[in-house]
Design an enzyme around this catalytic site. Structure first.
Site, PDB file in Angstrom:
ATOM      1  N   ALA A 153      25.024  23.379  40.703  1.00  0.00           N
ATOM      2  CA  ALA A 153      23.691  22.803  40.886  1.00  0.00           C
ATOM      3  C   ALA A 153      22.926  23.529  41.990  1.00  0.00           C
ATOM      4  O   ALA A 153      21.742  23.856  41.841  1.00  0.00           O
ATOM      5  CB  ALA A 153      23.798  21.314  41.209  1.00  0.00           C
ATOM      6  N   TYR A 154      23.617  23.790  43.096  1.00  0.00           N
ATOM      7  CA  TYR A 154      22.980  24.474  44.228  1.00  0.00           C
ATOM      8  C   TYR A 154      22.528  25.874  43.824  1.00  0.00           C
ATOM      9  O   TYR A 154      21.375  26.278  44.070  1.00  0.00           O
ATOM     10  CB  TYR A 154      23.968  24.540  45.393  1.00  0.00           C
ATOM     11  CG  TYR A 154      23.432  25.192  46.633  1.00  0.00           C
ATOM     12  CD1 TYR A 154      22.430  24.596  47.388  1.00  0.00           C
ATOM     13  CD2 TYR A 154      23.945  26.410  47.072  1.00  0.00           C
ATOM     14  CE1 TYR A 154      21.954  25.201  48.555  1.00  0.00           C
ATOM     15  CE2 TYR A 154      23.480  27.012  48.227  1.00  0.00           C
ATOM     16  CZ  TYR A 154      22.484  26.408  48.961  1.00  0.00           C
ATOM     17  OH  TYR A 154      22.003  27.011  50.103  1.00  0.00           O
ATOM     18  N   ALA A 155      23.418  26.632  43.180  1.00  0.00           N
ATOM     19  CA  ALA A 155      23.078  28.000  42.771  1.00  0.00           C
ATOM     20  C   ALA A 155      21.956  28.001  41.745  1.00  0.00           C
ATOM     21  O   ALA A 155      21.077  28.874  41.778  1.00  0.00           O
ATOM     22  CB  ALA A 155      24.312  28.706  42.222  1.00  0.00           C
ATOM     23  N   SER A 157      19.513  25.829  41.472  1.00  0.00           N
ATOM     24  CA  SER A 157      18.248  25.561  42.160  1.00  0.00           C
ATOM     25  C   SER A 157      17.773  26.790  42.923  1.00  0.00           C
ATOM     26  O   SER A 157      16.575  27.097  42.954  1.00  0.00           O
ATOM     27  CB  SER A 157      18.398  24.366  43.109  1.00  0.00           C
ATOM     28  OG  SER A 157      19.220  24.664  44.227  1.00  0.00           O
ATOM     29  N   LYS A 158      18.698  27.520  43.518  1.00  0.00           N
ATOM     30  CA  LYS A 158      18.325  28.704  44.296  1.00  0.00           C
ATOM     31  C   LYS A 158      17.971  29.888  43.394  1.00  0.00           C
ATOM     32  O   LYS A 158      17.172  30.754  43.779  1.00  0.00           O
ATOM     33  CB  LYS A 158      19.455  29.079  45.259  1.00  0.00           C
ATOM     34  CG  LYS A 158      19.672  28.057  46.369  1.00  0.00           C
ATOM     35  CD  LYS A 158      18.429  27.880  47.236  1.00  0.00           C
ATOM     36  CE  LYS A 158      18.706  27.023  48.452  1.00  0.00           C
ATOM     37  NZ  LYS A 158      17.528  26.928  49.363  1.00  0.00           N
TER      38      LYS A 158
END
Length: 245
Positions: A153-155, A157-158
């Site tokens: 999820a973090y990757a 979004s980035k």
């Protein structure tokens, strides 16, 4: 009173490890700094206190970066205090970790709202307010190309942040405003250490040829370069990770 020669920076997430260090680094270069925070005021006020103790100019301001009215108030505060905005350093973000199959949609939506929508809101306002000769500096992550489990999820979004960065740089053609993203690797901040075992931390520290974790100071030096002399770097993602693949 406005001083047209005074360079002014907004640092979102300025109460966090990288954000606070970047704010103090820019202040050392002579910037007046608006230190943004989302929740607890104490760390942001401490950053302001440290900047003022060295003779710098700084104020703190609370806002939800994903809420346009609040983000707009942040920019208005900078202009009310100092007259203009030259640099926006957008470090604000969250990093809950879980395998894709285990993460609930509520958490995923929160990550996207803060990290991706927040960048869209801040970048759009920055494009409207930053003066010629200025810089917009977003924050991505080296995880976008490392494919580390639990960072889905973090990757994701980035990855969106990187796309916005590269396109905005080209949309601002003729404005003399650079737009770049800094993509740190594992960096010794509270956000990084949260929820990790010592074994996981040690493994990540050894994953680059320097055989250590990055520091907030390492990253802030790249921010200072992009905010100052690095005028020929534009529309780039600057991987700041000690040589991690």
């Amino acid at each position: 009173m406005s001083n047209v020669s005074q360079r002014v920076a907004i640092v979102t997430g300025g109460s966090g490890g990288i954000g606070s260090t970047a704010a103090r680094r820019l202040a050392a270069d002579g910037f007046a700094v608006v230190v943004h925070y989302a929740g607890k005021p104490a760390p942001a006020e401490e950053t302001v206190k440290k900047i003022r103790a060295t003779g710098g100019l700084a104020t703190a301001f609370q806002a939800d970066v994903a809420e346009e009215s609040e983000a707009r108030a942040l920019f208005q505060h900078a202009e009310d205090e100092y007259g203009h905005v030259d640099v926006v350093v957008h470090t604000a973000g969250i990093m809950p970790l879980a395998p894709i199959t285990a993460m609930d949609l509520e958490t995923f939506d929160r990550v996207v709202r803060t990290n991706l929508r927040g960048t869209f809101v801040v970048d759009r306002l920055a494009a409207q307010h930053v003066r010629a000769g200025g810089a917009i500096i977003n924050f991505s992550t080296s995880v976008t190309r490392l494919q580390i489990p639990a960072y889905g999820a973090y990757a994701a979004s980035k990855g969106g942040v990187e796309a916005l960065t590269l396109i905005l740089a080209r949309e601002l053609r003729g404005r003399d405003i650079t737009v770049n993203a800094v993509a740190p690797g594992p960096t010794a901040t509270p956000l990084f250490f949260e929820g990790k075992s010592q074994e996981a931390i040690d493994n990540l520290a050894m994953a680059n040829p320097m055989e250590r974790l990055g520091t907030a100071k390492d990253v802030s030096e790249v921010v200072a370069f992009l905010a100052g002399p690095g005028r020929w770097v534009n529309g780039q993602v600057v991987y700041t990770n000690g040589g991690m693949a």
